[in-house]
Design an enzyme around this catalytic site. Structure first.
Site, PDB file in Angstrom:
ATOM      1  CG  HIS A   1      -1.730   4.011  -3.573  1.00  0.00           C
ATOM      2  ND1 HIS A   1      -0.908   5.001  -3.224  1.00  0.00           N
ATOM      3  CD2 HIS A   1      -1.339   3.028  -2.940  1.00  0.00           C
ATOM      4  CE1 HIS A   1      -0.201   4.457  -2.263  1.00  0.00           C
ATOM      5  NE2 HIS A   1      -0.357   3.208  -2.176  1.00  0.00           N
TER       6      HIS A   1
ATOM      7  CD  GLU B   1      -2.948   5.302  -0.188  1.00  0.00           C
ATOM      8  OE1 GLU B   1      -3.354   4.124  -0.230  1.00  0.00           O
ATOM      9  OE2 GLU B   1      -1.634   5.602   0.402  1.00  0.00           O
TER      10      GLU B   1
END
Length: 320
Positions: free
Chosen positions: A189, A294
């Site tokens: 992330h 991500e």
């Protein structure tokens, strides 16, 4: 032993360096302890043992910070870190009903578990450029009681963070150490730091199908060559054919994000309202200085049989 996969990320390793290549220190104690590695040329990376979260990556002799970290990010192990590179495993987003991950919190437990620091290795390539690799591990035995109850499967995660002069490689290896198969999702992330989101565009997604979570999870196709961020963006780009997504700022490349054995990429920016609603997002205008690109495998599930290993990751190149 694990099953060898044809497409495994290639490590940034080379013959062991003889000169002073890097210093590696463990700073702090308890939940807030972190591993800090610095190359002789000044570039550095910091990895919090809580979540094995990369919280800082500096290139350009240590002068350029490449990751956005909230001013209110919890760095004491009380909750997942807002910013840097949190590791999402074994589920992305809210878990579905009637699945082995159903009892887990959103984004799973890897980002909110304390990992072990397994050690370091330094190397030097043919051109004399140095790199340092940091290895971290998370195993079933290291989970909280709640996490083990929610996901009672035997696994091993190894996470390698390799710092080079102008790049950072982050690779996760997932091993099934139990007697039954399991399914998982995995995502890095990454919060990339930019100067001005209004001057940013993202290349490398044209023609790719995506799920738009802002538009009720409807499916669309990326028709523009450049993705510009002009409001809240939360998209899952699926099965991307080429490996590199480029973040451009002021019409110059700022980052190349190169996926290795991962087919999906999430692009996220919370914009005004979502940023204001998150208690740990600061400053509230911080969304203008960040964009999340991500990499992961989040469209459907990866299945691992007993003893199998899955490996995937990214190399981020900084142009500053």
């Amino acid at each position: 032993m694990g099953v060898e996969r044809a497409n495994r990320p290639s490590a940034l390793s080379a013959p062991t360096a003889t000169g002073p290549s890097a210093t590696v220190d463990i700073v702090g104690s308890g939940p807030s302890s972190k591993v800090v590695a610095t190359l002789a040329s000044g570039e550095s990376v910091e990895v919090l043992l809580y979540g094995a979260t990369v919280t800082s990556w500096k290139s350009n002799g240590g002068k350029t910070e490449n990751l956005w970290l909230s001013e209110k990010a919890a760095l004491d192990g009380s909750k997942a870190v807002r910013g840097g590179i949190p590791v999402v495993f074994p589920v992305f987003g809210p878990p579905p009903k009637d699945h082995t991950t159903s009892s887990l919190p959103q984004h799973g437990f890897a980002r909110s578990s304390r990992w072990e620091f397994l050690g370091k290795s330094a190397s030097e390539d043919a051109l004399g450029s140095n790199s340092v690799k940091l290895d971290f591990g998370l195993y079933t035995s290291g989970l909280s009681e709640d996490a083990r109850k929610a996901w009672p499967l035997d696994f091993g995660l190894q996470y390698s963070v390799t710092l080079a002069k102008d790049s950072l490689q982050t690779v996760v290896s997932v091993r099934n150490e139990g007697g039954q198969s399991f399914e998982f999702q995995f995502l890095l992330h990454t919060y990339l730091k930019v100067k001005d989101i209004s001057k940013v565009s993202i290349k490398g997604l044209m023609g790719v199908e995506y799920v738009d979570k802002v538009l009720n999870a409807s499916t669309h196709n990326q028709s523009d060559m450049d993705l510009k961020i002009t409001g809240e963006v939360d998209r899952v780009y699926k099965g991307i054919p080429q490996d590199t997504t480029t973040v451009v700022e002021d019409e110059k490349p700022r980052f190349d994000v190169v996926r290795d054995n991962l087919q999906d990429t999430v692009v996220w920016n919370p914009w005004t309202e979502k940023a204001a609603a998150m208690g740990d997002f600061a400053p509230k205008e911080g969304f203008k200085q960040m964009v999340c690109v991500e990499v992961g495998t989040v469209n459907g599930w990866q299945k691992l049989e007993k003893g199998e290993v899955f490996e995937g990751g990214q190399t981020i190149k900084s142009f500053l």
